[in-house]
Enzyme design. Structure first.
Site, PDB file in Angstrom:
ATOM      1  N   SER A 282       0.924  -1.315  -0.104  1.00 35.46           N
ATOM      2  CA  SER A 282       0.046   0.064  -0.001  1.00 35.46           C
ATOM      3  C   SER A 282       1.067   1.388   0.101  1.00 35.46           C
ATOM      4  O   SER A 282       2.091   1.042   0.265  1.00 35.46           O
ATOM      5  CB  SER A 282      -0.832  -0.006   1.234  1.00 35.46           C
ATOM      6  OG  SER A 282      -0.120   0.027   2.467  1.00 35.46           O
ATOM      7  N   ASP A 283       0.489   2.369  -0.123  1.00 34.40           N
ATOM      8  CA  ASP A 283       1.002   3.474  -0.126  1.00 34.40           C
ATOM      9  C   ASP A 283       1.000   4.170   1.358  1.00 34.40           C
ATOM     10  O   ASP A 283       0.122   3.548   1.955  1.00 34.40           O
ATOM     11  CB  ASP A 283       0.632   4.815  -1.152  1.00 34.40           C
ATOM     12  CG  ASP A 283       1.615   5.706  -1.403  1.00 34.40           C
ATOM     13  OD1 ASP A 283       2.658   5.824  -0.394  1.00 34.40           O
ATOM     14  OD2 ASP A 283       1.604   6.555  -2.650  1.00 34.40           O
ATOM     15  N   HIS A 284       1.678   4.996   1.550  1.00 38.92           N
ATOM     16  CA  HIS A 284       1.764   5.513   3.031  1.00 38.92           C
ATOM     17  C   HIS A 284       0.478   5.858   3.847  1.00 38.92           C
ATOM     18  O   HIS A 284      -0.098   6.527   3.223  1.00 38.92           O
ATOM     19  CB  HIS A 284       2.593   6.819   3.030  1.00 38.92           C
ATOM     20  CG  HIS A 284       3.278   6.961   4.374  1.00 38.92           C
ATOM     21  ND1 HIS A 284       2.702   7.518   5.547  1.00 38.92           N
ATOM     22  CD2 HIS A 284       4.722   6.957   4.657  1.00 38.92           C
ATOM     23  CE1 HIS A 284       3.668   7.533   6.540  1.00 38.92           C
ATOM     24  NE2 HIS A 284       5.003   7.280   5.875  1.00 38.92           N
ATOM     25  N   GLY A 285       0.051   4.974   4.667  1.00 38.78           N
ATOM     26  CA  GLY A 285      -1.059   5.207   5.263  1.00 38.78           C
ATOM     27  C   GLY A 285      -2.455   4.894   4.661  1.00 38.78           C
ATOM     28  O   GLY A 285      -3.574   5.259   5.042  1.00 38.78           O
ATOM     29  N   ALA A 286      -2.453   4.156   3.298  1.00 40.57           N
ATOM     30  CA  ALA A 286      -3.525   4.326   2.419  1.00 40.57           C
ATOM     31  C   ALA A 286      -4.819   3.256   2.989  1.00 40.57           C
ATOM     32  O   ALA A 286      -5.710   3.709   2.587  1.00 40.57           O
ATOM     33  CB  ALA A 286      -2.992   4.039   1.132  1.00 40.57           C
TER      34      ALA A 286
END
Ligand code: BGC
Length: 765
Positions: free
Chosen positions: A286-290
């Site tokens: 996932s992307d950051h905090g997604a």
């Protein structure tokens, strides 16, 4: 010892971290069957908690200090780490693995987008080189330096197609064009990984951001993406696919939604397209905090549901929000998520670790303590020569009247502008472990080049911006802009004084690097007012004015183009930027870069790009008509078109000759032109081939780039450039999303930019 025994032994024998190394020596890398046996046996030994731990991709931060991470590693709660970038730091982390039960090594990743220690031009600049050798060099050195720091993976390349320069991240990608971006995606991944991401000078590539992040509405960061399927598959998807075809081991899932469904919870995207259609077998992160972001997207009621949705949709690893760590166990207990679904993700993580060579040696790339550099930032660890060579290829000459350029190394030169003396800015955003104090500015480059042959007068002239709110914004996370407190007029006066004494004025103007970054969307694309005021005053001196642009996106430069005698686009050109720019300014290198993105005249024209559809009422500048697709309040079309860029020499291009006027799947044809250097200097240029499907079942672009070649020509020399056109080059995704060509007429265009083209046509049978 077979693999089964190996795992048994692993569990029994605590202690040595070289356990995997000893036991797996001789297991060949990248052999899928061996890997499967190994991973399957390992997974059989793992508890659910240990499996979930593998899905956790963490980064050090104020809320999660190193000590806490180390404790979590010992407790089998971490699968990989990013943003920790020196060998001693990484080794400290990897050492903790030996206190965990199964001793599964972590992998270490970083955003090495355009260089690790030696910073190359930003990706948009690399794209402007259209030079595959230069791009491969940059990626090979990035991989080498990344591996030399003990890292295993780069979150790169970023291959999102970008047609809206308001978006700050256009700087990180390769621009607007599907074909150019796909070629670069393939080249970068091949160079990062070689044929083995575990090799000493290689790292695994994690291509991002899947998918369509570059199409956020209004260029506003993290915004919605809504797009027809034909546009998606014809224009936006091919670069991701090209990166995967080159073997990229990882995919980062985009932060945006795609037609209403966030990429992070989108099984159509992550399963059907990525896994089923494209047969991707690697790791998704996932992307950051997604994952937590799914709640804010309004598709999950709470974090717990978000974790279930992301995992079920096909997000293997959770970056930085520990949603899997917190909720997966309970979700499995409640039957909301099956252990099989967890296993699927875990297998992908372990496979990637196998491919990185970490089971053979958890200290892969790290080596023994004795191999650590005495000084991480040592000059000897840089690759300056290559950085200078690559940076030179990325510069684009936009205007050159009266042969203002190249400059001569004599008389007096006034160099003006805050950006001429900014080591931080010349490196650009996402400059990884690059150190600003090792970057070469234009001021430094010019001083060296001139020596005592000429007089160089430098004046700052203006701050990059005087807008205090923007300065605060830029300095929020990194103190990057330090303004000169003097009154603006005082600085301008000083610059004008220098200009008046000089034979020529070189003004380095543009954006602070932080203006073209993640979370840096703009509504206006002009050079900030403080610098425009400076340019106005410099112009008023009547001295020849060379504008050197530093920026991470297309800017609106109509006025600057009017007042400049010469204009050179330099992007953010990296550690050796100042040398490269100076080489071009003095003619020690003849520029050959071409724009990878259209420069509009006004923000209101956006999106403005090359491969548009014709519409039923196209605008014809030769015969302007009210009821056509146009704006009435501006000159229509771009200021600088896609593929445009000048040289210090001139080239002529002959008419296009085809080997045949009809073609079929079994009989490709060739299109050729003769290009001649009609000027007085040696130079390189990029010969570009565009095709148009004149009538098809869906409207096709007025022209699409389909091939290009960089050639070098001595004065008077000519070369024949031949492009093969295959039936496959004519295929597109039709309204049934079938990738096929359709018989009929095709136009062929060849030239040195997307507007100045020679044309002919053929029939596909
Ligand atoms: C960016 C990614 C990047 C990640 C890790 C995110 O905010 O969107 O491109 O790889 O952070 O640094």
């Amino acid at each position: 010892m077979n693999t089964h025994h190996l795992i048994g032994a692993l569990v029994l024998m605590a202690g040595s971290t070289s356990l995997f190394a000893e036991q797996t020596a001789g297991i060949p890398q990248n052999q899928v069957k061996e890997r499967e046996t190994f991973v399957s046996h390992l997974m059989k030994q793992m508890t659910l908690d240990e499996k979930i731990g593998q899905l956790n991709l963490v980064s050090v931060g104020p809320d999660y200090p190193k000590e806490a991470i180390m404790a979590d590693i010992r407790a089998d709660k971490v699968g990989g780490m990013f943003n920790t970038v020196t060998k001693p730091d990484i080794r400290r982390m990897q050492d903790q693995v030996q206190y965990s039960r199964l001793k599964i090594p972590l992998f270490y990743a970083y955003d090495v987008v355009h260089g690790q220690r030696t910073i190359f031009p930003i990706s948009l600049g690399l794209a402007a080189s259209w030079d595959m050798n230069a791009v491969a060099t940059s990626a090979r050195i990035s991989a080498k330096e990344t591996a030399a720091d003990g890292l295993n993976m780069t979150f790169s390349p970023m291959v999102d197609i970008t047609r809206d320069p308001r978006w700050g991240r256009v700087s990180e990608g390769f621009g607007e064009d599907t074909y150019l971006t796909s070629r670069l995606a393939h080249e970068m991944v091949s160079a990062y990984q070689g044929n083995d991401p575990s090799a000493p000078n290689a790292v695994m590539a994690n291509v991002k951001h899947f998918a369509l992040y570059g199409a956020v509405e209004g260029g506003r960061e993290y915004n919605t993406v809504d797009m027809s399927l034909t546009r998606m598959f014809n224009d936006y998807m091919p670069p991701y696919k090209a990166a995967l075809d080159a073997g990229a081991g990882g995919v980062m899932v985009a932060l945006n939604s795609v037609n209403g469904i966030p990429a992070t919870s989108n099984p159509w995207l992550l399963q059907e397209v990525l896994r089923d259609q494209w047969k991707f077998k690697g790791l998704t992160v996932s992307d950051h905090g997604a994952i937590g972001g799914l709640v804010l997207h309004g598709v999950a009621q709470d974090d717990r549901q978000a974790a279930a949705m992301a995992l079920k949709s096909g997000v293997d690893m959770d970056m930085a929000d520990n949603m899997y760590g917190k909720y997966l166990k309970g979700l499995v207990a409640d039957g909301m998520v099956t252990e099989k679904e967890v296993d699927r993700a875990v297998r992908n993580v372990l496979n990637a670790k196998w491919d990185m060579g970490l089971f053979a040696d958890p200290y892969r790339h790290l080596g023994p303590v004795s191999s650590d550099p005495a000084d991480t930032n040592a000059e000897s660890r840089l690759h300056r020569k290559e950085a200078r060579e690559v940076a030179r290829t990325s510069l684009v000459l936009l205007k050159n009247e009266h042969e203002t350029l190249p400059l001569q190394k004599k008389g007096t030169i006034a160099l003006v502008g805050a950006l001429a003396d900014s080591q931080r800015d010349v490196m650009g955003s996402w400059s990884a472990a690059g150190k600003a104090n090792q970057a070469v500015t234009v001021l430094q480059g010019m001083k060296e080049a001139i020596g005592d042959k000429a007089t160089l007068l430098y004046a700052r002239g203006a701050n990059i911006t005087n807008d205090p709110a923007i300065v605060d914004f830029l300095n929020q996370y990194e103190k990057q802009v330090i303004n000169d407190p003097r009154p603006a007029q005082e600085m301008i006066d000083e610059a004008v004084k220098a200009a008046k004494k000089a034979d020529v004025v070189v003004a380095v103007v543009g954006e602070a690097q932080g203006m073209a970054h993640e979370a840096s969307s703009r509504t206006e694309l002009n050079i900030p007012q403080s610098q425009r005021d400076l340019l106005k005053a410099l112009k008023a001196t009547g001295k020849p004015l060379v504008i050197v642009l530093m920026n991470g996106r297309p800017l609106t430069l109509t006025w600057e183009n009017e007042i400049a005698d010469a204009m050179l686009e330099t992007w953010f050109s990296g550690t050796e930027g100042g040398h490269a720019i100076t080489d071009v300014l003095f003619g020690d290198y003849n520029p050959s870069g071409k724009l990878p993105m259209t420069f509009p005249r006004s923000v209101g024209q956006i999106p403005l790009y090359n491969s548009v559809l014709n519409t039923g009422r196209p605008f014809n500048p030769q015969k302007p008509n009210k009821y056509t697709s146009r704006y009435f309040d501006i000159t229509n079309g771009p200021l600088f078109a896609f593929g445009y860029g000048l040289s210090y020499t001139q080239f002529s291009v002959s008419a296009v000759s085809l080997s045949a006027t009809t073609m079929s799947a079994s009989a490709p044809l060739t299109a050729r032109v003769t290009v001649k250097n009609t000027g007085k200097r040696s130079g390189a240029t990029i010969v570009q081939l565009y095709l148009q499907d004149v009538a098809a079942s869906i409207s096709r672009p007025v022209k699409e780039l389909k091939n290009f070649e960089k050639i070098d020509l001595a004065p008077g020399e000519e070369k024949v450039v031949t492009f093969t056109v295959n039936e496959k080059d004519l295929r597109f995704f039709n309204d049934k999303l079938k990738w096929a060509s359709e018989p009929g007429k095709f136009n062929v265009f060849i030239g040195l930019d997307s507007q100045d083209l020679k044309q002919t046509s053929f029939l596909l049978k």
